[in-house]
Motif scaffolding. Structure first.
Motif, short mmCIF file in Angstrom:
data_model
loop_
_atom_site.label_atom_id
_atom_site.label_comp_id
_atom_site.label_asym_id
_atom_site.label_seq_id
_atom_site.Cartn_x
_atom_site.Cartn_y
_atom_site.Cartn_z
N THR A 23 0.86 -1.19 0.00
CA THR A 23 0.00 0.00 0.00
C THR A 23 0.90 1.24 0.00
OG1 THR A 23 -0.14 -0.03 2.42
CG2 THR A 23 -1.87 -1.18 1.20
N GLU A 76 -1.26 1.95 4.56
CA GLU A 76 -1.29 3.41 4.60
C GLU A 76 -2.33 3.95 3.63
OE1 GLU A 76 -1.32 6.28 6.06
OE2 GLU A 76 0.53 5.60 7.02
N ASN A 77 -2.67 5.23 3.76
CA ASN A 77 -3.58 5.85 2.80
C ASN A 77 -2.94 7.10 2.20
OD1 ASN A 77 -4.72 8.47 4.04
ND2 ASN A 77 -5.07 7.03 5.70
N VAL A 105 2.23 7.28 -1.45
CA VAL A 105 1.05 6.41 -1.53
C VAL A 105 0.05 7.03 -2.50
CG1 VAL A 105 -0.79 5.25 -0.26
CG2 VAL A 105 1.37 5.79 0.91
N PRO A 107 -3.86 6.84 -4.33
CA PRO A 107 -5.18 6.35 -3.92
C PRO A 107 -5.46 4.92 -4.35
CG PRO A 107 -5.35 8.61 -4.70
CD PRO A 107 -3.94 8.17 -4.98
N GLU A 110 -4.26 2.06 -1.96
CA GLU A 110 -4.86 1.81 -0.65
C GLU A 110 -5.49 0.43 -0.61
OE1 GLU A 110 -7.53 5.00 0.29
OE2 GLU A 110 -5.93 6.51 0.32
N GLY A 140 -5.40 2.27 7.08
CA GLY A 140 -6.41 1.90 6.09
C GLY A 140 -7.69 1.42 6.74
N TYR A 143 -11.74 1.61 5.67
CA TYR A 143 -12.44 0.71 4.75
C TYR A 143 -13.20 -0.41 5.48
CZ TYR A 143 -9.99 2.69 0.71
OH TYR A 143 -9.52 3.54 -0.28
#
Length: 291
Positions: A23, A76-77, A105, A107, A110, A140, A143
């Motif tokens: 990620t 991670e985002n 990172v 999008p 993710e 993350g 989600y």
């Protein structure tokens, strides 16, 4: 290095799979990854350090088992590089996180989009298992609002350098108490499936409550090792990281992993090792002087 890998594996109850993907990636201060000084002075040294490592992956693991699908860590985002991302944690935490780490990172990297590409929805995940509460392992979580999230109770009660302002508002994990185990290598563990093929094992040092996920298959064992070390070389050569909370506990964990590997074919998979996915692909198990 491969950035995504899916490997079929065999469990007692049937076929399964181990998926690994990055990620994004991160650079850390060189003395954060490789300690200079003792457990206390190493923290000062990495804060003063001006050199960074190469980019390292931020790994997430997915275990597809006959009893359910488990996600290990959430990565991670993409917002982590936004200006002011850490300000709610106060000046010191903001300074450390903006000056000691360089994140990259996108999008689409993710965990949510990557799970979707693998064919999994949030509703298809039985549990998310967190190895520990450092940013790049929980960031993350947004989600998984309706998913059961599992963490060692000791890690929840005594985190090291946690950033609670970045937790989702709804975050209330299932805290579990590990039990004394008959396994002489990992003294405290908790089975996550009835067969015992997937276990949460206590591997302290990076944090006092840090855990890893031990996976036993018909052909190979895998240790989803979180941040026991940043790479396999550190484990094999007893090299501590400046970011470890306790060098003493890390030393005991290193020994436990090496001893386990001397008795079992174990593929060692830290979350930031650039060779981790290659080791899965090639069935490269850990060799030690104890074998």
């Amino acid at each position: 290095m491969t950035h995504t890998l899916s490997k079929p594996i065999r469990f007692k109850e049937g076929d399964g799979a181990l998926h690994g993907f990055t990620t994004g990636r991160v650079k850390v201060k060189s003395k954060f990854r490789t300690a200079q000084g003792n457990a206390f002075t190493s923290k000062i040294n990495f804060l003063l350090d001006r050199q960074f490592t190469e980019y390292m992956p931020i790994m997430v693991w997915v275990l597809d088992h006959p009893e359910g699908v488990f996600v290990v860590d959430t990565g991670e985002n993409a917002k982590v590089s936004n200006q002011g991302y850490f300000k709610k944690e106060g000046p010191l935490a903001n300074y450390i996180n903006t000056k000691s780490f360089i994140f990259d990172v996108e999008p689409e990297e993710e965990i949510g989009p990557q799970l979707k590409r693998l064919g999994y929805s949030e509703s298809s995940i039985k549990s998310v298992v967190l190895t520990h509460l450092h940013l790049d392992h929980f960031d993350g979580l947004h989600y998984f609002e309706t998913t059961d999230i599992v963490i060692n109770q000791l890690e929840w009660e005594k985190p090291s350098f946690a950033l609670p302002s970045l937790y989702p508002e709804w975050f209330s994990p299932s805290t579990v108490q590990l039990k004394e185990a008959s396994d002489r290598h990992f003294k405290h563990s908790l089975p996550l499936v009835a067969s015992g093929e997937i276990k949460l094992v206590h591997t302290p040092g990076h944090t006092v409550g840090h855990c890893s996920v031990l996976v036993k298959t018909a052909d190979m064992h895998y240790l989803l090792a979180g941040d026991i070390t940043y790479n396999q070389h550190q484990l094999q050569n007893n090299i501590y990281a400046g970011g470890h909370q306790s060098f003493r506990l890390s030393g005991s964990t290193y020994q436990a992993v090496r001893e386990y590997a001397s008795k079992n074919k174990l593929v060692y998979l830290p979350s930031h090792d650039n060779q981790a996915l290659d080791r899965i692909q090639n069935d490269t198990y850990l060799t030690t002087g104890l074998r």
